[in-house]
Design an enzyme around this catalytic site. Structure first.
Site, PDB file in Angstrom:
ATOM      1  N   ASP A 127      64.234  85.352 -65.943  1.00 46.02           N
ATOM      2  CA  ASP A 127      63.061  84.989 -66.917  1.00 46.02           C
ATOM      3  C   ASP A 127      64.262  84.823 -67.714  1.00 46.02           C
ATOM      4  O   ASP A 127      65.061  84.993 -68.333  1.00 46.02           O
ATOM      5  CB  ASP A 127      63.044  86.607 -67.114  1.00 46.02           C
ATOM      6  CG  ASP A 127      61.729  87.065 -68.698  1.00 46.02           C
ATOM      7  OD1 ASP A 127      61.863  85.452 -68.988  1.00 46.02           O
ATOM      8  OD2 ASP A 127      61.591  88.044 -68.594  1.00 46.02           O
ATOM      9  N   ILE A 128      63.509  83.779 -68.909  1.00 44.34           N
ATOM     10  CA  ILE A 128      64.291  82.881 -69.344  1.00 44.34           C
ATOM     11  C   ILE A 128      64.592  83.645 -70.919  1.00 44.34           C
ATOM     12  O   ILE A 128      65.382  83.335 -71.569  1.00 44.34           O
ATOM     13  CB  ILE A 128      63.920  81.320 -70.095  1.00 44.34           C
ATOM     14  CG1 ILE A 128      64.585  80.392 -70.344  1.00 44.34           C
ATOM     15  CG2 ILE A 128      62.439  81.701 -70.887  1.00 44.34           C
ATOM     16  CD1 ILE A 128      64.438  79.255 -70.849  1.00 44.34           C
ATOM     17  N   GLY A 150      51.686  82.120 -69.257  1.00 44.13           N
ATOM     18  CA  GLY A 150      52.797  81.533 -69.300  1.00 44.13           C
ATOM     19  C   GLY A 150      54.398  81.680 -69.550  1.00 44.13           C
ATOM     20  O   GLY A 150      54.092  83.448 -70.366  1.00 44.13           O
ATOM     21  N   VAL A 151      55.294  80.894 -69.937  1.00 46.04           N
ATOM     22  CA  VAL A 151      56.883  80.974 -70.186  1.00 46.04           C
ATOM     23  C   VAL A 151      55.856  81.080 -71.314  1.00 46.04           C
ATOM     24  O   VAL A 151      57.176  81.760 -72.863  1.00 46.04           O
ATOM     25  CB  VAL A 151      57.322  79.916 -69.943  1.00 46.04           C
ATOM     26  CG1 VAL A 151      56.978  79.234 -70.305  1.00 46.04           C
ATOM     27  CG2 VAL A 151      59.046  80.331 -70.557  1.00 46.04           C
ATOM     28  N   ASP A 152      55.705  80.528 -72.514  1.00 42.49           N
ATOM     29  CA  ASP A 152      55.125  80.253 -73.338  1.00 42.49           C
ATOM     30  C   ASP A 152      54.253  82.269 -73.903  1.00 42.49           C
ATOM     31  O   ASP A 152      55.433  82.285 -75.042  1.00 42.49           O
ATOM     32  CB  ASP A 152      53.938  79.188 -74.184  1.00 42.49           C
ATOM     33  CG  ASP A 152      53.922  79.299 -75.422  1.00 42.49           C
ATOM     34  OD1 ASP A 152      54.271  79.395 -76.440  1.00 42.49           O
ATOM     35  OD2 ASP A 152      52.996  78.647 -75.696  1.00 42.49           O
ATOM     36  N   SER A 168      55.864  71.793 -68.051  1.00 38.93           N
ATOM     37  CA  SER A 168      54.450  71.442 -66.891  1.00 38.93           C
ATOM     38  C   SER A 168      54.261  72.043 -65.163  1.00 38.93           C
ATOM     39  O   SER A 168      53.546  71.698 -65.297  1.00 38.93           O
ATOM     40  CB  SER A 168      54.661  69.818 -66.472  1.00 38.93           C
ATOM     41  OG  SER A 168      54.089  69.998 -68.037  1.00 38.93           O
ATOM     42  N   THR A 169      54.767  72.618 -64.543  1.00 41.27           N
ATOM     43  CA  THR A 169      54.899  73.495 -63.229  1.00 41.27           C
ATOM     44  C   THR A 169      54.414  74.348 -63.078  1.00 41.27           C
ATOM     45  O   THR A 169      53.351  74.696 -61.958  1.00 41.27           O
ATOM     46  CB  THR A 169      55.868  73.174 -62.218  1.00 41.27           C
ATOM     47  OG1 THR A 169      56.592  74.130 -62.626  1.00 41.27           O
ATOM     48  CG2 THR A 169      57.098  71.859 -62.517  1.00 41.27           C
TER      49      THR A 169
HETATM   50  N1  AR6 Z   1      60.580  82.550 -67.430  1.00 43.30           N
HETATM   51  C1  AR6 Z   1      61.252  80.729 -66.693  1.00 43.30           C
HETATM   52  N2  AR6 Z   1      60.117  80.569 -66.748  1.00 43.30           N
HETATM   53  C2  AR6 Z   1      59.002  80.955 -66.897  1.00 43.30           C
HETATM   54  C3  AR6 Z   1      58.703  82.210 -67.320  1.00 43.30           C
HETATM   55  C4  AR6 Z   1      59.911  83.494 -67.809  1.00 43.30           C
HETATM   56  N3  AR6 Z   1      59.321  84.223 -68.315  1.00 43.30           N
HETATM   57  N4  AR6 Z   1      56.776  82.649 -66.944  1.00 43.30           N
HETATM   58  C5  AR6 Z   1      56.585  81.611 -66.078  1.00 43.30           C
HETATM   59  N5  AR6 Z   1      57.460  80.662 -66.356  1.00 43.30           N
HETATM   60  P1  AR6 Z   1      53.808  77.472 -67.889  1.00 43.30           P
HETATM   61  P2  AR6 Z   1      53.180  74.856 -68.465  1.00 43.30           P
HETATM   62  C6  AR6 Z   1      57.157  79.554 -64.906  1.00 43.30           C
HETATM   63  O1  AR6 Z   1      52.573  77.805 -67.003  1.00 43.30           O
HETATM   64  O2  AR6 Z   1      52.963  74.032 -66.963  1.00 43.30           O
HETATM   65  C7  AR6 Z   1      50.537  77.828 -71.532  1.00 43.30           C
HETATM   66  O3  AR6 Z   1      49.562  78.765 -71.884  1.00 43.30           O
HETATM   67  C8  AR6 Z   1      56.297  79.241 -64.289  1.00 43.30           C
HETATM   68  O4  AR6 Z   1      56.979  79.680 -63.022  1.00 43.30           O
HETATM   69  O5  AR6 Z   1      54.327  78.241 -67.967  1.00 43.30           O
HETATM   70  O6  AR6 Z   1      54.141  73.739 -68.789  1.00 43.30           O
HETATM   71  C9  AR6 Z   1      51.314  77.375 -73.224  1.00 43.30           C
HETATM   72  O7  AR6 Z   1      50.526  77.355 -73.601  1.00 43.30           O
HETATM   73  C10 AR6 Z   1      56.668  77.855 -64.170  1.00 43.30           C
HETATM   74  O8  AR6 Z   1      57.795  76.992 -63.610  1.00 43.30           O
HETATM   75  O9  AR6 Z   1      53.579  76.440 -68.609  1.00 43.30           O
HETATM   76  C11 AR6 Z   1      50.795  75.892 -72.724  1.00 43.30           C
HETATM   77  O10 AR6 Z   1      48.996  75.804 -73.089  1.00 43.30           O
HETATM   78  C12 AR6 Z   1      56.953  77.080 -65.910  1.00 43.30           C
HETATM   79  O11 AR6 Z   1      57.465  78.154 -66.117  1.00 43.30           O
HETATM   80  C13 AR6 Z   1      51.010  75.870 -70.901  1.00 43.30           C
HETATM   81  O12 AR6 Z   1      51.599  76.648 -70.377  1.00 43.30           O
HETATM   82  C14 AR6 Z   1      56.094  76.425 -66.624  1.00 43.30           C
HETATM   83  O13 AR6 Z   1      54.926  77.509 -66.208  1.00 43.30           O
HETATM   84  C15 AR6 Z   1      51.657  75.008 -70.415  1.00 43.30           C
HETATM   85  O14 AR6 Z   1      51.430  74.788 -69.163  1.00 43.30           O
END
Ligand code: AR6
Length: 176
Positions: free
Chosen positions: A10-11, A32-34, A121-122
């Site tokens: 977890d970042i 997600g991570v955001d 983006s994944t």
């Molecule tokens: N630590 C590290 N990686 C994570 C964590 C974490 N705590 N949580 C999720 N991931 P995503 P995107 C991974 O959807 O595709 C948001 O709503 C996850 O498994 O977070 O760039 C933003 O506001 C995946 O592999 O980001 C944007 O609207 C990776 O982070 C949109 O999502 C990216 O998944 C961006 O979409």
């Protein structure tokens, strides 16, 4: 010696000088991570994001902006906007690479030595993970080949698939 580390986790728990957020153009938080970064970092980060958008407008895809890290163990959060996957013909590869290089460029300006990335983006944005892993690794390796303060880049993979794909990419490149 510059290095690229690949870990699972977890970042929000990672103690790097800068952690990178996979944000959206409005910098308004999301899932997600955001969501995880804003939840763990507290309200200061979103306030700074709102100030940035008020001053310079939305953050275009491929670009990056920086805020403090609130309650997180990092010094900075670099917010970058990955491309939404639309089939690959809308410039997605270059935009994804730009996320990594622009984030690292910003981190270097801030004299960071260590930078942690999620797999931009994944998730919600649907970028195919294997292609994204190759682009991410290549962009980071290219940046580290230049001259900057950055010594350590950490890919923090939340899911097993991204973790395996990044490790495979690293092995492939080491063998070349
Ligand atoms: N630590 C590290 N990686 C994570 C964590 C974490 N705590 N949580 C999720 N991931 P995503 P995107 C991974 O959807 O595709 C948001 O709503 C996850 O498994 O977070 O760039 C933003 O506001 C995946 O592999 O980001 C944007 O609207 C990776 O982070 C949109 O999502 C990216 O998944 C961006 O979409």
């Amino acid at each position: 010696m510059k290095r690229i580390e690949i870990i699972r986790g977890d970042i929000t728990k990672v103690q790097a000088d800068a952690i990178v957020n996979a944000a959206n153009s409005f910098l308004m938080g999301g899932g997600g991570v955001d969501g995880a970064i804003h939840f763990a970092g507290g309200p200061e980060i979103i306030k700074e994001c709102m100030r940035i958008v008020a001053m310079q407008g939305e953050c275009p895809t491929g670009q990056a902006v920086v805020t403090g890290a609130g309650l997180l163990p990092a010094k900075f959060v670099i917010h970058t906007v990955g491309p939404v996957w639309e089939g690959g013909m809308q410039g997605e590869p270059l935009l994804l690479a730009a996320c990594y290089s622009n984030s690292l460029g910003l981190a270097a300006k801030l004299h960071c030595q260590s930078v942690a990335f999620p797999n931009i983006s994944t998730g919600i944005y649907g970028y195919p993970k294997k292609q994204a892993a190759a682009i991410a690794f290549e962009a980071v390796e290219t940046f580290l080949g230049g001259n900057s303060s950055i010594e350590d880049v950490i890919f923090v993979c939340f899911d097993e698939e991204n973790y395996r794909l990044l490790l495979a990419e690293q092995r492939l490149r080491a063998g070349q």
